[in-house]
Design an enzyme around this catalytic site. Structure first.
Site, short mmCIF file in Angstrom:
data_model
loop_
_atom_site.label_atom_id
_atom_site.label_comp_id
_atom_site.label_asym_id
_atom_site.label_seq_id
_atom_site.Cartn_x
_atom_site.Cartn_y
_atom_site.Cartn_z
CG ASP A 214 5.21 -3.55 -5.18
OD1 ASP A 214 5.67 -4.71 -5.25
OD2 ASP A 214 5.87 -2.58 -4.80
CG ASN A 215 7.66 -0.93 -7.80
OD1 ASN A 215 6.87 -0.15 -7.24
ND2 ASN A 215 8.77 -1.34 -7.25
NE ARG B 271 4.10 8.24 -8.53
CZ ARG B 271 4.66 7.20 -7.89
NH1 ARG B 271 5.83 6.73 -8.28
NH2 ARG B 271 4.06 6.64 -6.87
NE ARG C 179 1.18 1.42 -6.81
CZ ARG C 179 2.34 2.04 -6.64
NH1 ARG C 179 3.47 1.38 -6.80
NH2 ARG C 179 2.40 3.31 -6.27
N GLY D 211 0.85 -1.20 0.00
CA GLY D 211 0.00 0.00 0.00
C GLY D 211 0.87 1.24 0.00
N GLY E 170 2.78 3.69 1.29
CA GLY E 170 3.33 3.93 2.62
C GLY E 170 3.86 5.33 2.78
CG ASP F 16 9.13 2.67 -7.33
OD1 ASP F 16 10.04 3.51 -7.17
OD2 ASP F 16 8.80 1.86 -6.45
CG ASP G 180 10.72 8.21 7.09
OD1 ASP G 180 10.29 7.72 6.02
OD2 ASP G 180 11.82 8.80 7.15
N GLY G 181 7.32 7.43 6.07
CA GLY G 181 6.42 8.11 5.14
C GLY G 181 7.07 9.21 4.32
N1 LIG Z 1 9.94 5.83 3.83
C1 LIG Z 1 8.89 5.03 3.69
N2 LIG Z 1 7.88 5.07 4.60
C2 LIG Z 1 6.83 4.28 4.48
N3 LIG Z 1 6.65 3.39 3.50
C3 LIG Z 1 7.61 3.31 2.56
C4 LIG Z 1 8.78 4.11 2.61
N4 LIG Z 1 9.54 3.80 1.54
C5 LIG Z 1 8.89 2.84 0.86
N5 LIG Z 1 7.72 2.54 1.46
C6 LIG Z 1 6.74 1.55 1.01
O1 LIG Z 1 7.38 0.33 0.76
C7 LIG Z 1 6.81 -0.30 -0.39
C8 LIG Z 1 7.84 -0.62 -1.43
O2 LIG Z 1 8.55 0.54 -1.75
P1 LIG Z 1 8.96 0.97 -3.21
O3 LIG Z 1 10.35 1.46 -3.11
O4 LIG Z 1 8.58 0.01 -4.24
O5 LIG Z 1 7.92 2.17 -3.48
P2 LIG Z 1 8.05 3.70 -3.48
O6 LIG Z 1 9.27 4.13 -4.17
O7 LIG Z 1 7.84 4.27 -2.13
O8 LIG Z 1 6.75 4.12 -4.23
P3 LIG Z 1 6.09 3.99 -5.67
O9 LIG Z 1 6.02 2.55 -6.07
O10 LIG Z 1 4.75 4.56 -5.38
O11 LIG Z 1 6.92 4.83 -6.58
C9 LIG Z 1 5.71 0.63 -0.87
O12 LIG Z 1 4.50 0.17 -0.33
C10 LIG Z 1 6.09 1.95 -0.27
O13 LIG Z 1 4.97 2.80 -0.05
MG LIG Z 2 7.11 1.08 -5.46
#
Ligand SMILES: Nc1ncnc2c1ncn2[C@@H]1O[C@H](COP(=O)(O)OP(=O)(O)OP(=O)(O)O)[C@@H](O)[C@H]1O
Ligand SMILES: [Mg+2]
Length: 491
Positions: free
Chosen positions: A256-257, A180, A187, A94, A96, A266, A129-130
């Site tokens: 998920d990507n 973005r 996805r 989800g 995050g 991503d 940390d979001g």
């Molecule tokens: N700093 C963070 N805090 C909370 N959740 C995170 C963080 N970094 C990554 N996530 C979550 O971990 C998962 C895998 O991360 P991934 O690197 O594929 O995605 P992302 O780069 O954050 O996002 P996206 O796929 O939307 O570009 C995703 O669900 C993402 O939201």
């Molecule tokens: Mg991602």
């Protein structure tokens, strides 16, 4: 007396169709405000095409919107739920650290997601940390916009704001939020989430929503869910062929990507290949090379098979027949991919018509490039401008022989030499976002607050087929080999 300034409307024109889907698909959640947002970069042409006012976006109000410090009128922020196979392992994920503000309806009536990446914790943040760091968000901005200019379907980058806060990674880094823009953020993992944790009714709602949003042309008298599967497969076949043709390595092709729209999404550990080698991996976490350059087509097929599995209950009432339909569709992927790739490779070599031996001609070139460590992009440029001395292949008898075969092949088509040259110019980019150039731009931006290096890089990357002298200068290889180059994701 001072005249009251007219308020310039930002131009947000939100609809929130995703929020009308079943509640389990997302969590309504607001961005967490940041201490002192500052606009680092704004994509003026993209803003304008979305119906947004550049001046308004640059104002305090506009920057507050882009930082998540205020919620624009009409937006309904939410985090989307999804799951995903990460390096083969299934996880509940989800958004995050991303929040969907809503769908902007553009002046042309198109619908695109506006999402803030790095906007704070959400119910799906797990231990994260979001937040996001400035370097990786600028990197996503540069590479996604370069991909767009290369004619490759991709999410776009509207803006990056710095937050004035630090994010804690291996070291403390300046924080940032990327805005973005995507055809949607649906996805393969979105389907996996609903398939695993939702009802069949939920699944149908998601599939119908996706059809309406991305494939509205579906005929009333066909199996609409099979159509959905086939169209997604077609779009991925086009996309992955384009990645391979420019030497793009996504780096983290988890389910998920992979976007259902067929856009690249991503830009975590991605990078462009320099020397041609199918085993090239940049991501520091991809120790087994699962997502190496040469593995991208089979991995895409694997991900699509996971997508097909989620659709089984909708494909046919009879499970065996559903499986057969899914398998047939999936088995088309490699032929579709290959056809797109071959078409693109012919164009890169200036070939218009089809001959059976073309494939061995192409393979001959690629295996020489691999053997001698020739740079992928620059070798095609050298061939385009008939300057073979610009590639390390020159001087080898193999190359001379190959060159003769290629010239003979060009002689066997009706089109004049000049048309071949034009075709090659428009199929072989003058430059790609070279890792060392991107790193230089990010270092100047993040360490020194100097954005001019990045702006110049963005300018030359925005027209990759122009073949200007400035681009040639940017096309030079790094002094040292970038073999040890590694990117990190999740920052
Ligand atoms: N700093 C963070 N805090 C909370 N959740 C995170 C963080 N970094 C990554 N996530 C979550 O971990 C998962 C895998 O991360 P991934 O690197 O594929 O995605 P992302 O780069 O954050 O996002 P996206 O796929 O939307 O570009 C995703 O669900 C993402 O939201
Ligand atoms: Mg991602």
């Amino acid at each position: 007396m001072t005249e009251k300034k007219a308020i310039i409307e930002t131009g947000w024109n939100f609809d929130n169709s995703y929020a009308r889907l079943p509640e389990s698909f997302f969590s309504r959640f607001n961005p967490t405000p940041v201490r002192s947002p500052k606009l680092i970069i704004l994509n003026d042409p993209l803003a304008t095409s979305l119906g947004l006012n550049v001046q308004a976006l640059q104002s305090n109000d506009g920057v507050a919107d882009l930082a998540g410090n205020q919620i624009p009128e009409g937006a309904l922020p939410l985090a989307q739920a999804y799951a995903g196979h990460q390096f083969g392992h299934f996880n509940l994920l989800g958004d995050g650290r991303a929040l969907l503000l809503g769908e902007q309806i553009t002046p042309l009536g198109e619908r695109v997601d506006i999402q803030l990446k790095g906007a704070g914790k959400t119910p799906y943040s797990r231990r994260g940390d979001g937040r996001a760091a400035l370097g990786p968000m600028l990197r996503e901005y540069i590479i996604s916009e370069a991909m767009y200019a290369l004619g490759i379907a991709t999410t776009r980058s509207l803006a990056v704001v710095s937050t004035g806060e630090l994010v804690i990674r291996e070291t403390n880094l300046p924080g940032a939020i990327l805005t973005r823009v995507a055809a949607s953020h649906l996805r393969v993992g979105t389907f996996q989430f609903v398939s695993n944790w939702g009802t069949e009714e939920d699944l149908r709602a998601l599939a119908d929503y996706t059809l309406q949003r991305h494939f509205p042309e579906v005929d009333a008298d066909v199996n609409r869910y099979l159509f959905l599967l086939q169209e997604v497969i077609k779009r991925q076949a086009v996309l992955i062929a384009k990645w391979q043709l420019v030497g793009f390595i996504h780096g983290v092709m988890n389910t998920d990507n992979m976007a259902i729209s067929g856009e690249t999404i991503d830009y975590g550990p991605c990078a462009f290949m320099d020397a041609y080698d199918p085993a090239t991996v940049f991501s520091s976490i991809d120790i087994h090379g699962r997502y190496a350059y040469g593995n991208q087509p089979p991995i895409a097929a694997w991900n699509l098979a996971r997508f097909a599995e989620t659709l089984l209950p909708l494909l046919h009432d009879n499970k065996e027949q559903a499986i057969e339909l899914a398998q047939d569709a999936i088995s088309d992927f490699s032929a579709l991919y290959h056809r797109n790739w071959l078409k693109g490779m012919r164009a890169k070599l200036g070939i218009f018509n089809e001959e059976l031996q073309d494939e061995s001609l192409i393979e001959g070139l690629l295996s020489m490039m691999q053997k001698y460590g020739a740079d992928y992009t620059n070798t095609f440029r050298a061939l385009t401008f008939d300057k073979p001395e610009d590639t390390v292949l020159v001087g080898t008898t193999e190359f001379d022989q190959w060159h003769d075969l290629w010239q003979a092949r060009l002689g066997r088509q009706q089109e004049p030499k000049d048309s071949s040259h034009q075709l090659m110019r428009s199929s072989n980019p003058a430059l790609i976002p070279r890792n060392h150039r991107v790193e230089d731009a990010l270092e100047a931006a993040v360490q020194q607050g100097d954005y001019s290096v990045m702006e110049r890089l963005l300018a030359v990357l925005s027209n990759p087929f122009a073949h200007t002298p400035e681009q040639s200068e940017y096309a030079t290889l790094p002094a040292q080999s970038t073999c040890a180059y590694r990117t990190f994701c999740g920052t």
